[in-house]
Design an enzyme around this catalytic site. Structure first.
Site, mmCIF file in Angstrom:
data_model
loop_
_atom_site.group_PDB
_atom_site.id
_atom_site.type_symbol
_atom_site.label_atom_id
_atom_site.label_comp_id
_atom_site.label_asym_id
_atom_site.label_seq_id
_atom_site.Cartn_x
_atom_site.Cartn_y
_atom_site.Cartn_z
ATOM 1 N N HIS A 50 1.818 -11.869 27.472
ATOM 2 C CA HIS A 50 3.176 -12.271 27.106
ATOM 3 C C HIS A 50 4.137 -11.105 26.895
ATOM 4 C CE1 HIS A 50 1.820 -11.266 23.041
ATOM 5 N NE2 HIS A 50 3.095 -11.160 22.732
HETATM 6 C C1 UD1 Z 1 7.717 -12.012 19.991
HETATM 7 C C2 UD1 Z 1 7.567 -10.595 19.426
HETATM 8 C C3 UD1 Z 1 6.213 -10.030 19.840
HETATM 9 C C4 UD1 Z 1 5.078 -10.966 19.453
HETATM 10 C C5 UD1 Z 1 5.357 -12.331 20.063
HETATM 11 C C6 UD1 Z 1 4.266 -13.322 19.718
HETATM 12 C C7 UD1 Z 1 9.728 -9.434 19.245
HETATM 13 C C8 UD1 Z 1 10.541 -8.318 19.778
HETATM 14 N N1 UD1 Z 1 8.590 -9.704 19.929
HETATM 15 O O1 UD1 Z 1 7.726 -11.882 21.388
HETATM 16 O O2 UD1 Z 1 6.008 -8.795 19.180
HETATM 17 O O3 UD1 Z 1 3.855 -10.452 19.978
HETATM 18 O O4 UD1 Z 1 6.618 -12.801 19.554
HETATM 19 O O5 UD1 Z 1 4.376 -14.473 20.480
HETATM 20 O O6 UD1 Z 1 10.089 -10.036 18.262
HETATM 21 N N2 UD1 Z 1 10.260 -18.977 23.963
HETATM 22 C C9 UD1 Z 1 10.178 -20.341 24.047
HETATM 23 N N3 UD1 Z 1 9.819 -21.050 22.924
HETATM 24 C C10 UD1 Z 1 9.546 -20.443 21.747
HETATM 25 C C11 UD1 Z 1 9.661 -19.048 21.659
HETATM 26 C C12 UD1 Z 1 10.001 -18.325 22.767
HETATM 27 O O7 UD1 Z 1 10.405 -20.921 25.105
HETATM 28 O O8 UD1 Z 1 9.207 -21.152 20.784
HETATM 29 C C13 UD1 Z 1 10.588 -18.199 25.185
HETATM 30 C C14 UD1 Z 1 12.056 -17.984 25.388
HETATM 31 O O9 UD1 Z 1 12.278 -17.982 26.770
HETATM 32 C C15 UD1 Z 1 12.284 -16.617 24.842
HETATM 33 C C16 UD1 Z 1 10.984 -15.914 25.227
HETATM 34 O O10 UD1 Z 1 9.987 -16.912 25.088
HETATM 35 O O11 UD1 Z 1 13.413 -16.008 25.367
HETATM 36 C C17 UD1 Z 1 10.643 -14.740 24.374
HETATM 37 O O12 UD1 Z 1 10.629 -15.103 22.986
HETATM 38 P P1 UD1 Z 1 10.955 -14.012 21.868
HETATM 39 O O13 UD1 Z 1 10.811 -14.615 20.523
HETATM 40 O O14 UD1 Z 1 12.234 -13.330 22.193
HETATM 41 O O15 UD1 Z 1 9.831 -12.918 22.073
HETATM 42 P P2 UD1 Z 1 8.267 -13.059 22.317
HETATM 43 O O16 UD1 Z 1 8.000 -12.643 23.730
HETATM 44 O O17 UD1 Z 1 7.716 -14.362 21.864
#
Ligand code: UD1
Length: 355
Positions: A203
């Site tokens: 991820h």
């Molecule tokens: C975040 C953390 C990472 C951690 C990870 C665990 C930061 C910078 N990164 O990364 O350190 O390892 O969480 O999972 O904070 N999305 C959904 N549904 C959700 C959440 C996210 O669809 O419930 C999708 C969205 O497209 C979003 C993308 O995932 O833009 C990334 O989510 P984000 O919270 O920005 O970062 P993670 O990659 O989850």
């Protein structure tokens, strides 16, 4: 003592569970603020339900966005909450955007700040998490370090006098959950059998956001000579769809993210783990399933030193790494004895009036 926890992303809910229980056991007040960084039910609610975490007192509902927008929206939302609750400690967890937002909000309001999982370092300045954790450690009044390696990093940055080594709270919850689910067969898609599949998660931005890199990783996993149970983070699914990368070919069996007990069962019964998650590397070690990490470095270096984890960046090296001989058995416990949450609460009490 009143502690206000700020969480928002999946690994933080896992860390929050043993802390919430330890605070409750000791009779302290605990306010839980969920930023809303993760919002899908299988990335958020199921963890609260399965791990017996009280419903958050406040939900900011910030959702996804660029780093600046996401972090800034959290900051704006946190000010009135922190002023309203006026806690003895603001407690932030790990290294996500919710961590740095909570840390900045607390120190700007002169509220005591404690950082759980302090002192981890990848020394990779291209990782957003590395900046989040370094800046949070330097803002914190109390650095709660999981390991002696973390204590060393904090000491090298001049933070010894604010550091307490508590052990790792994810170990508390991992070992307790494993004791519950160890004898339960994992739920597997047709064609997969306990002991005969590889559990995979990918991820991180550095692996998902460059289409060529992501295509290489998916091809590497699909070519493994064992079935691969790929539990797909929404970011992986979104990026694969955007770039036309098929997550269903070759050895791949792609499923939605698992809840925590199901994940622990899936690790216990896997022949090997392939991941870029920090938490999963450590859980694989705790449950003694060999791990291969698709990154250039890891914060959990003890897993490498003990031979239970290897780093792979060149995907042609993935099959031999996954099929390497079993590591030497060990009873080493670099992440503590499963009682880190009680030590964390004791440290918060002991250092309550330090400032
Ligand atoms: C975040 C953390 C990472 C951690 C990870 C665990 C930061 C910078 N990164 O990364 O350190 O390892 O969480 O999972 O904070 N999305 C959904 N549904 C959700 C959440 C996210 O669809 O419930 C999708 C969205 O497209 C979003 C993308 O995932 O833009 C990334 O989510 P984000 O919270 O920005 O970062 P993670 O990659 O989850």
């Amino acid at each position: 003592m009143k502690v206000l926890s700020i969480v928002g992303a999946r690994p933080q809910f896992v860390k929050l569970a043993p802390i919430a229980h330890a605070l409750q056991r000791a009779g302290h007040d605990h306010v839980i603020v969920h930023t809303g960084q993760h919002y899908d039910a299988n990335m958020s609610e199921v963890f609260f339900a399965d791990l017996g975490i009280p419903t958050p007192d406040v939900h900011l509902g910030v959702g996804s966005g660029s780093h600046g927008v996401q972090t800034g929206t959290m900051l704006a939302g946190l000010d009135p909450i922190l002023l309203d609750h006026d806690p003895d400690w603001v407690l932030v967890y790990g290294d996500t955007n919710s961590t740095i937002a909570g840390a900045l909000a607390a120190v700007k309001l002169h509220l005591p700040l404690a950082h759980l999982e302090a002192g981890l370092r990848s020394f990779n300045r291209r990782m957003p998490e590395e900046h989040n954790r370094v800046l949070t450690d330097h803002a914190a009044d109390l650095c709660l370090a999981p390991t002696e390696v973390a204590r060393g990093h904090l000491a090298a940055e001049g933070l010894s006098n604010r550091t307490v080594v508590t052990g790792d709270v994810m170990t508390d919850v991992c070992l307790a959950t494993a004791a519950r689910v160890r004898d339960t067969a994992p739920e597997l898609p047709p064609g997969l059998a306990p002991g005969a599949y590889i559990l995979a998660t990918i991820h991180r931005a550095e692996n998902t956001d460059d289409p060529a890199r992501l295509a290489d990783i998916v091809a590497g996993l699909a070519s493994l000579p064992h079935p691969v149970l790929l539990t797909a983070h929404p970011r992986l699914v979104a990026k694969a769809a955007e770039h036309g990368i098929d997550l269903g070919h070759g050895s791949l069996h792609t499923v939605a993210p698992l809840d925590y007990p199901a994940m622990v069962a899936a690790i216990v019964h896997a022949r090997a783990v392939v991941t870029d998650s920090g938490g999963l590397q450590k859980e694989a070690f705790l449950l003694r399933t060999p791990c291969t990490t698709v990154r250039t470095e890891t914060e959990w270096t003890e897993t490498l030193d003990l031979g239970w984890n290897v780093l792979v960046t060149d995907l042609t090296q993935l099959p031999p790494a996954v099929d390497r001989p079993a590591p030497a058995p060990t009873d080493a416990a670099p992440y503590g004895d499963g009682k880190a949450a009680d030590r964390t609460v004791a440290a918060l009490v002991a250092h309550q009036h330090d400032r």
